[in-house]
Design an enzyme around this catalytic site. Structure first.
Site, PDB file in Angstrom:
ATOM      1  N   GLU A  73       6.901 -24.375  -5.634  1.00 42.05           N
ATOM      2  CA  GLU A  73       7.794 -24.642  -4.494  1.00 42.05           C
ATOM      3  C   GLU A  73       7.752 -23.531  -3.435  1.00 42.05           C
ATOM      4  OE1 GLU A  73      11.435 -27.229  -5.247  1.00 42.05           O
ATOM      5  OE2 GLU A  73      11.574 -25.667  -6.769  1.00 42.05           O
ATOM      6  N   HIS A  92      15.782 -19.663  -3.220  1.00 44.66           N
ATOM      7  CA  HIS A  92      15.901 -21.058  -3.655  1.00 44.66           C
ATOM      8  C   HIS A  92      16.447 -21.055  -5.071  1.00 44.66           C
ATOM      9  CE1 HIS A  92      15.338 -25.092  -4.897  1.00 44.66           C
ATOM     10  NE2 HIS A  92      14.361 -24.795  -5.735  1.00 44.66           N
ATOM     11  N   HIS A  94      18.956 -23.269  -8.292  1.00 44.49           N
ATOM     12  CA  HIS A  94      19.513 -24.504  -8.857  1.00 44.49           C
ATOM     13  C   HIS A  94      20.949 -24.209  -9.287  1.00 44.49           C
ATOM     14  CE1 HIS A  94      15.032 -25.178 -10.079  1.00 44.49           C
ATOM     15  NE2 HIS A  94      15.231 -25.463  -8.810  1.00 44.49           N
ATOM     16  N   HIS A 162      19.122 -31.302  -6.728  1.00 43.72           N
ATOM     17  CA  HIS A 162      18.133 -30.272  -7.064  1.00 43.72           C
ATOM     18  C   HIS A 162      18.736 -28.873  -7.006  1.00 43.72           C
ATOM     19  CE1 HIS A 162      13.917 -28.487  -5.778  1.00 43.72           C
ATOM     20  NE2 HIS A 162      14.508 -27.772  -6.706  1.00 43.72           N
TER      21      HIS A 162
HETATM   22 ZN   LIG Z   1      13.692 -25.944  -7.261  1.00 37.75          ZN
END
Ligand SMILES: [Zn+2]
Length: 237
Positions: A73, A92, A94, A162
Site C-alpha cells: 500500500e 496509514h 487500521h 479499512h
Molecule cells: Zn491498510
C-alpha cells in the site's frame, strides 16, 4: 534531526499505542530530496530497525530495494506527497475505534481539544466509487491518487471498512494525530453511548477548532514517545 531514527521511533510509537497493528505504516518525506520519501520495508512496525528503512520516489518505486519487499500500500504515501506539498509525514493505520465511523453515516466530530483537528474535516474514502470488488487495499497509483483526492486539504481521511490516513507537516504531528484520532473516536463512541440515540453532545465549535489546531504539534509528547520507543535499541539498529 536523524530522519531514519525518527522513523524507526515512529513505527514503534504507533505500534505501542495500538494505532498500527502488524500492517499499518508511517513515512516521512526525505529532507534531502522532497521528491523522495522514506518508508519501512514490509515488516511489522514494532520490529522496524534502521536497516529496514527504504527510500522511494513519488511514484513509489524503491530507489534501492536491496532485495527487500516493499509494502503493497505504499502508493498511499507517494500519491499524498504528490498532491500535498505541505505534507511531510503520512501514517496509514487500521485504528480499531476509527473504523466503525467509516462504515456508518455518523461522522467523526471534534469533542476533545487534543484532537481538535478532527474539526477541520475527516472525509471518508469510498474505494467502491473508484473500483468494484477490491480487497480494499490501495495497491495501485490510481487508487492512491483517488485517496489523496478524497483527503483533499484535510488532516486525516477515513477509508471505508479499512482504516484511515493522517498527515502532518512533520512526523511528530502525523504520529500524534494518529494516536489522538484513535482516542477521539473512542471518546465519541463513549459520549454517544452515554447520551443514547439522539442525545445532545457538545462538540467543539469552529472558533475553538481554529484556536486549538495550530498549537497541537504534540511537541511535548514526541521526545518522551521517541525516547521510550528507542530505549533498548543499539545505535543504528
Ligand atoms: Zn491498510
Amino acid at each position: 534531526m536523524n530522519q531514519v531514527e525518527d522513523l524507526v521511533a515512529a513505527n514503534r510509537i504507533l505500534a505501542e499505542h495500538g494505532v498500527i497493528d502488524a500492517y499499518g505504516h508511517v513515512s516521512v518525506r526525505s529532507q534531502n530530496d522532497p521528491k523522495h520519501y522514506l518508508l519501512s520495508r514490509s515488516i511489522a512496525p514494532e520490529l522496524v530497525t534502521h536497516g529496514d528503512i527504504l527510500e522511494y520516489d513519488l511514484d513509489s518505486n524503491p530507489v534501492d530495494p536491496r532485495g527487500r519487499e516493499s509494502v503493497r500500500e505504499r502508493f498511499i504515501h507517494g500519491e499524498i506527497y504528490k498532491a500535498r506539498p505541505d505534507v511531510n509525514a503520512v501514517v496509514h493505520n487500521h485504528s480499531p475505534s476509527v473504523v466503525p465511523f467509516s462504515v456508518t453515516a455518523i461522522p467523526m466530530r471534534p469533542l476533545f481539544h487534543m484532537a481538535a483537528f478532527v474539526g477541520e474535516g475527516v472525509p471518508n474514502f469510498e474505494i467502491r466509487d473508484e473500483e468494484k470488488g477490491t480487497d480494499l487495499l490501495i495497491k495501485t497509483p490510481y487508487l492512491g491518487a483517488a485517496l489523496a483526492k478524497s483527503l483533499g486539504k484535510s488532516p486525516a481521511a477515513l477509508m471505508r471498512g479499512h482504516g484511515s490516513v493522517t498527515v502532518g507537516e512533520s512526523l511528530p504531528r502525523a504520529v500524534g494525530r494518529s494516536i489522538y484520532l484513535e482516542l477521539s473516536a473512542r471518546m465519541q463512541l463513549q459520549a454517544i453511548s452515554i447520551v443514547g440515540p439522539g442525545g445532545k453532545i457538545v462538540y467543539l465549535d469552529d472558533g475553538e477548532v481554529r484556536a486549538s489546531v495550530p498549537a497541537q504539534d504534540y511537541g511535548r509528547a514526541w521526545p518522551m514517545w521517541r525516547a521510550k520507543a528507542l530505549a533498548g535499541l543499539k545505535p543504528h539498529e
